[in-house]
Design a protein around this motif. Sequence first.
Motif, short mmCIF file in Angstrom:
data_model
loop_
_atom_site.label_atom_id
_atom_site.label_comp_id
_atom_site.label_asym_id
_atom_site.label_seq_id
_atom_site.Cartn_x
_atom_site.Cartn_y
_atom_site.Cartn_z
N ALA A 29 0.81 -1.22 0.00
CA ALA A 29 0.00 0.00 0.00
C ALA A 29 0.84 1.26 0.00
CB ALA A 29 -0.92 0.01 1.22
N GLY A 30 2.18 1.14 0.03
CA GLY A 30 3.03 2.31 -0.08
C GLY A 30 3.72 2.73 1.19
N LEU A 31 3.55 1.99 2.30
CA LEU A 31 4.22 2.35 3.54
C LEU A 31 5.61 1.72 3.59
CD1 LEU A 31 1.25 3.03 4.23
CD2 LEU A 31 1.76 2.39 6.59
N PRO A 32 6.58 2.38 4.21
CA PRO A 32 7.95 1.83 4.28
C PRO A 32 8.08 0.75 5.35
CG PRO A 32 7.88 3.95 5.37
CD PRO A 32 6.50 3.74 4.79
N ALA A 33 7.46 -0.39 5.12
CA ALA A 33 7.48 -1.49 6.10
C ALA A 33 8.50 -2.53 5.66
CB ALA A 33 6.09 -2.10 6.23
N GLY A 34 9.78 -2.22 5.89
CA GLY A 34 10.85 -3.13 5.50
C GLY A 34 11.14 -4.19 6.54
N PRO A 35 12.12 -5.06 6.28
CA PRO A 35 12.45 -6.14 7.23
C PRO A 35 12.85 -5.62 8.60
CG PRO A 35 13.46 -6.53 5.09
CD PRO A 35 12.91 -5.16 5.04
N GLY A 36 13.56 -4.51 8.63
CA GLY A 36 13.96 -3.96 9.92
C GLY A 36 12.77 -3.57 10.78
N ARG A 37 11.77 -2.99 10.17
CA ARG A 37 10.57 -2.60 10.92
C ARG A 37 9.77 -3.83 11.34
NH1 ARG A 37 8.20 3.25 9.42
NH2 ARG A 37 10.15 4.28 8.86
N VAL A 38 9.79 -4.87 10.55
CA VAL A 38 9.09 -6.10 10.93
C VAL A 38 9.72 -6.69 12.19
CG1 VAL A 38 8.52 -8.45 10.21
CG2 VAL A 38 8.37 -6.58 8.57
N ILE A 39 11.03 -6.73 12.23
CA ILE A 39 11.73 -7.25 13.42
C ILE A 39 11.41 -6.38 14.64
CG2 ILE A 39 13.98 -7.70 14.42
CD1 ILE A 39 14.98 -8.35 11.61
N ASP A 40 11.44 -5.07 14.46
CA ASP A 40 11.12 -4.18 15.57
C ASP A 40 9.69 -4.38 16.05
OD1 ASP A 40 13.66 -3.14 15.41
OD2 ASP A 40 13.07 -1.40 14.20
N ALA A 41 8.77 -4.59 15.11
CA ALA A 41 7.37 -4.78 15.47
C ALA A 41 7.17 -6.06 16.28
CB ALA A 41 6.50 -4.80 14.22
N ILE A 42 7.83 -7.15 15.86
CA ILE A 42 7.69 -8.42 16.59
C ILE A 42 8.24 -8.28 18.01
CG2 ILE A 42 8.46 -10.81 16.64
CD1 ILE A 42 8.45 -10.75 13.58
N ARG A 43 9.39 -7.64 18.13
CA ARG A 43 9.96 -7.44 19.46
C ARG A 43 9.10 -6.53 20.32
NH1 ARG A 43 16.31 -6.50 17.67
NH2 ARG A 43 16.75 -8.67 17.10
N ALA A 44 8.52 -5.48 19.69
CA ALA A 44 7.69 -4.54 20.45
C ALA A 44 6.42 -5.22 20.95
CB ALA A 44 7.35 -3.34 19.58
N VAL A 45 5.79 -6.06 20.11
CA VAL A 45 4.57 -6.75 20.53
C VAL A 45 4.89 -7.76 21.62
CG1 VAL A 45 2.76 -8.34 19.75
CG2 VAL A 45 3.39 -6.38 18.34
N GLU A 46 6.01 -8.45 21.52
CA GLU A 46 6.40 -9.39 22.58
C GLU A 46 6.64 -8.66 23.89
OE1 GLU A 46 8.61 -12.82 19.87
OE2 GLU A 46 9.80 -11.32 20.95
N ALA A 47 7.19 -7.46 23.82
CA ALA A 47 7.44 -6.70 25.05
C ALA A 47 6.17 -6.10 25.62
CB ALA A 47 8.46 -5.60 24.77
N ALA A 48 5.28 -5.61 24.74
CA ALA A 48 4.06 -4.96 25.22
C ALA A 48 2.98 -5.95 25.61
CB ALA A 48 3.52 -4.01 24.15
#
Length: 418
Positions: A29-48
């Motif tokens: 859809a045009g958002l900059p959702a690269g591999p680095g952001r995916v890793i950060d998102a997984i870690r953030a959800v695990e922490a939150a």
Amino acid sequence: MPEIAPLDLPETPRLSHNITHFARALRKAGLPAGPGRVIDAIRAVEAAGFTSRDDFFYTLRACFTSRPEHRAVYAQIFRLYWRDPRYMEHMMAMMLPALRGVQEERAAEAAQKRAAEALLDGVEREAPEREDEEGEETEIEVDASLTMSTEERLRTLDFEQMSTEEIAQAKRMLARLTLPVKPFASRRGMASHTGHRIDHRKTLRAAMRRGGEMRRIHLKKPRPKWPNLVVLCDISGSMSQYSRMVLHFLHAVANHKGAGWARVHAFTFGTQLTNITRHLATRDVDAALAAAGKQAQDWEGGTRIGACLHAFNRDWSRRVTGQGAVVLLITDGLDRDDPELLGREIERLHLSARRLIWLNPLLRWDEFAPKARGIAAMLPHVDSFRAGHSVATLEELARVISRPDDMGEKSRLLSEIR
């Protein structure tokens, strides 16, 4: 923010797998959702964790969005991907061709269209079968005689309301456009049998070769001269989508050999002025705009039109506008600078240019009025004031440039200022 229902996670959730597919839809859809952001998102959800339904939404949004305009697309994709059990049916309805008379009533927002397009990537798009209460299929009659082709519809569609696929099609249409210009008569002359001016020097030299006998009067006419095209493009946050499309169009103009322009100069401005002329020489449009975006550090930032015009008038005006250049100013006129400074600089720019044409995407609104101080300060000093929000408005530039008396909306809006 849309309402978010509680997440119903299985006992052994494939969290990483689901977030990866969610990021793939965001990227489509045009958002900059690269591999680095995916890793950060997984870690953030695990922490939150999942103690709150809102926490999950905001945790992923903090990882996958970096600009305010990305939030609407993110919210739509999140709602369809994580919450709605019938998201496929809703997406199919969004992507169906609009019927005559229905498009105005159920026009999908740009965020909804891009979200549906991203999640439907690779899915067979068939209309969902709907039945009424009695079990009979509803018949819809379509007047095919008044439907428009895809390109005809895209010509008048607002750049900001296009989906990702529509933007790609519009860029291909812009790549085929040309902006021809007619030459103007310069002060220099050239020999001509049908000229209306006597070439005194050539006539006297021919007579001296014959001992002073003047057998023929040589004539001349003005030598044609092609002007420069100078484009000043606003790349602030409110103009980012429009400026990208205009720069695609400008790249096509700069690389079209038969357009007639002597040279094409391009400048971007937001909080500072940047010369991107040399990048237009790159044949590949994506590489050219990527290099231009890397050089322009103020992309999608603030707006200081007065200060940037002052820098242009001081450093570049005599170099690029001194030969009768046509200047295109692409901006919405929403300025943070002093309106008196802006008025002085736009007046100076107007005096140094052969013609100054202002393209403003805000003119797409019928209720537009020059109430902003920056717009009111600039409007009296332009030759033509026109919209610049679609392919059709850019196509009209050729006609506007060839007609010096075409003022667009300037006359009407000036009466409102007075």
